[in-house]
Scaffold this motif. Structure first.
Motif, short mmCIF file in Angstrom:
data_model
loop_
_atom_site.label_atom_id
_atom_site.label_comp_id
_atom_site.label_asym_id
_atom_site.label_seq_id
_atom_site.Cartn_x
_atom_site.Cartn_y
_atom_site.Cartn_z
N LEU A 120 0.82 -1.21 0.00
CA LEU A 120 0.00 0.00 0.00
C LEU A 120 0.86 1.26 0.00
O LEU A 120 0.48 2.28 -0.60
CB LEU A 120 -0.93 0.00 1.21
N SER A 121 2.02 1.20 0.62
CA SER A 121 2.91 2.37 0.65
C SER A 121 3.40 2.72 -0.75
O SER A 121 3.63 3.89 -1.06
CB SER A 121 4.09 2.14 1.59
N GLY A 122 3.58 1.69 -1.58
CA GLY A 122 3.98 1.95 -2.97
C GLY A 122 2.85 2.51 -3.80
O GLY A 122 3.08 3.33 -4.70
N ARG A 123 1.64 2.09 -3.52
CA ARG A 123 0.47 2.57 -4.26
C ARG A 123 -0.03 3.92 -3.75
O ARG A 123 -0.57 4.72 -4.51
CB ARG A 123 -0.66 1.54 -4.15
N LEU A 124 0.12 4.12 -2.44
CA LEU A 124 -0.43 5.32 -1.79
C LEU A 124 0.66 5.98 -0.96
O LEU A 124 0.66 5.90 0.27
CB LEU A 124 -1.61 4.93 -0.89
N PRO A 125 1.63 6.63 -1.60
CA PRO A 125 2.77 7.19 -0.86
C PRO A 125 2.37 8.23 0.19
O PRO A 125 3.10 8.44 1.16
CB PRO A 125 3.64 7.81 -1.96
N ASP A 126 1.21 8.88 0.01
CA ASP A 126 0.75 9.86 0.99
C ASP A 126 0.04 9.22 2.17
O ASP A 126 -0.30 9.91 3.14
CB ASP A 126 -0.18 10.89 0.33
N GLY A 180 -7.46 2.06 2.30
CA GLY A 180 -7.02 0.69 2.13
C GLY A 180 -7.63 -0.23 3.18
O GLY A 180 -7.99 0.21 4.28
N VAL A 181 -7.76 -1.50 2.81
CA VAL A 181 -8.25 -2.53 3.74
C VAL A 181 -7.20 -3.62 3.79
O VAL A 181 -6.88 -4.24 2.76
CB VAL A 181 -9.61 -3.10 3.30
N VAL A 182 -6.67 -3.88 4.98
CA VAL A 182 -5.69 -4.96 5.17
C VAL A 182 -6.43 -6.14 5.79
O VAL A 182 -7.27 -5.98 6.67
CB VAL A 182 -4.52 -4.49 6.04
#
Length: 338
Positions: free
Chosen positions: A148-154, A218-220
């Motif tokens: 998710l950090s790669g997809r959503l850097p903010d 996001g949902v983990v």
């Protein structure tokens, strides 16, 4: 999917150099599966894999029996009683998917003291006399946040869907997810529910908590819950976040539908249900007199955007993306651990 294929291919190469087990050494041995829960598609696939692989092993005369037993309730006390009963029935080995890592230790010790080989997998036990086959569940949780950090850097707000309360696997994956949030502090977990690794339970749980939550990016998850989460979020009229899937067929089908319609992108990760078959072969190898390390680790099965179609094609309706293990695979895992 490609990662696992490469790992399994390398395992097969290692296995070529290892001697095959002599069937005559275990042809009179009886192995039992003690399973604590069967209420979701992963557990059903796990039992089906066990039946498929062990049925062939019995037919081929590798072992005399490989019977599966599942407790009616997910209670450690009931499973401990089941294990004690299997000891009395004279099984030579018991393969366990445990309700608790510690609460079964007394029954496991009784089995070991009676000369019974005990191999735990997925839900492992901590009793030293038992063997353990595990995925790095914490890493399975952490990589979700890394993705998710790669997809959503903010960053943004996350919803966590946990598994079956009180089970080792649930605690470990959740710990990994929280490690991931510590590593990527741009994310914050603003809600957490238990989905019991079942889409219908997850759908109800997510629907119940959504009204109290802010926007979710996001949902983990832990597996078996992604499709239910998607259904609840859609019904609430919210923007669809990135939902990490858990290799179930309904999740993969929903993902493909959204991908084809608008390029929806995510990842999927879970332990392959066929790990039960690896545990069977490990038990057989111990009974055959082979030296086997007490702790074995297998890779989790990860599906990326490019591998979605291939994974969906090979996953049965209502099933889970899977890998079933052979004797050669087990020998390779053992060799690598040594």
């Amino acid at each position: 999917m490609n990662i696992l294929k490469m790992l399994m291919a390398s395992a097969a190469v290692v296995a070529v150099a290892m001697p095959m087990a002599a069937n005559a050494d275990t042809s009179d041995k009886r192995i039992a599966l003690s399973n604590n829960y069967a209420g979701n598609s992963w557990r059903q696939a796990m039992l089906t894999s066990w039946e498929t692989v062990t049925g062939k092993a019995v037919e081929d005369g590798v072992v005399a029996a490989a019977d599966a037993f599942t407790t009616a309730e997910n209670q450690a006390t009931e499973q401990a009683a089941q294990i004690q009963n299997l000891i009395l029935q004279g099984y030579d080995a018991i393969v366990i998917n445990a309700a608790s890592p510690t609460a079964l230790n007394g029954a496991v010790r009784e089995a070991c003291d009676a000369g019974v080989v005990v191999v735990s997998f997925d839900g492992i036990v901590t009793e030293p006399c038992a063997w353990r086959i595990a995925v790095d569940f914490q890493e399975m949780g952490r990589v979700q946040v890394e993705y998710l950090s790669g997809r959503l850097p903010d960053g943004g707000n996350l919803l966590e869907i946990r598994g079956l309360a009180g089970v080792f696997v649930d605690d470990e994956i959740s710990a990994g997810i929280h490690k991931g949030v510590e590593e990527y502090p741009q994310f914050e977990i603003v809600g957490s529910v238990h989905g019991d690794w079942a889409q219908d339970v997850a759908q109800r749980a997510v629907a119940g908590v959504l009204p109290s939550l802010p926007e979710i990016v996001g949902v983990v998850t832990q597996g078996g819950d992604g499709y239910g989460a998607a259904q609840a979020i859609a019904a609430a009229g919210r923007d669809m976040p990135i939902i990490v899937m858990g290799n179930r067929q309904d999740e993969l089908a929903w993902w493909k539908e959204r991908k084809d319609a608008g390029g929806y992108e995510t990842m999927s990760v879970s332990i392959a249900p066929g790990v039960s078959t690896l545990a069977f072969w490990v038990a057989q190898q111990v009974l055959d007199g082979k030296e086997v390390p007490k702790d074995l680790v297998v890779p989790f099965l990860e599906i990326n955007q490019d591998g979605l179609e291939e994974a969906l094609e090979t996953t049965p309706q209502g099933g889970v993306a899977n890998v079933e293990y052979s004797l050669e695979d087990a020998q390779a895992v053992i060799s690598e651990a040594m």
